[in-house]
Design a protein around this motif. Structure first.
Motif: not given
Length: 124
Positions: A24-30, A32-40
């Motif tokens: 997830v995180q590799v797809r966002h140039a932000s 914001f921690p989208w990877g952790t948000f997604t798993v949680n």
């Protein structure tokens, strides 16, 4: 023997957390921690579904220990969530840190309630 179920669930949850986070995180140039948000949030939804199924009689306590404590416990991560919020503040992004904390909490609570409600409606 319940400890073995926890260990088996955690053995699946921890690598799954890492793989999903990175995918997830590799797809966002932000920042914001989208990877952790997604798993949680995914873990919250899964835990809601699981709890609804156990409380509705569709699954037994062993499933709760294996998937709830083991899998969801290793899949979700409060420590990384907290660290990433602190890192955002240190980088001068307090608004993004606050959005992360409030957003993840609200969406996580909504996900667990949705999962529970969906399964309770089907089982109960």
């Amino acid at each position: 023997m319940m400890w073995l179920l926890v260990a088996l669930g955690a053995a699946a949850g921890a690598p799954l957390r890492y793989l999903v986070d990175r995918a997830v995180q590799v797809r966002h140039a932000s920042d914001f921690p989208w990877g952790t948000f997604t798993v949680n949030v995914t873990g919250c939804l899964l835990l809601g579904v699981l709890t609804g199924a156990v409380r509705g009689g569709g699954l037994g306590p062993a499933a709760q220990v294996w998937m709830g404590t083991g899998l969801c416990g290793a899949l979700t991560t409060y420590s990384t969530f907290s660290y990433e919020a602190l890192r955002l503040v240190e980088r001068g992004r307090p608004g993004l840190a606050l959005a992360n904390v409030l957003g993840a909490t609200a969406v996580g609570l909504g996900a667990v309630a949705l999962g529970w409600w969906l399964v309770r409606g089907a089982v109960g």
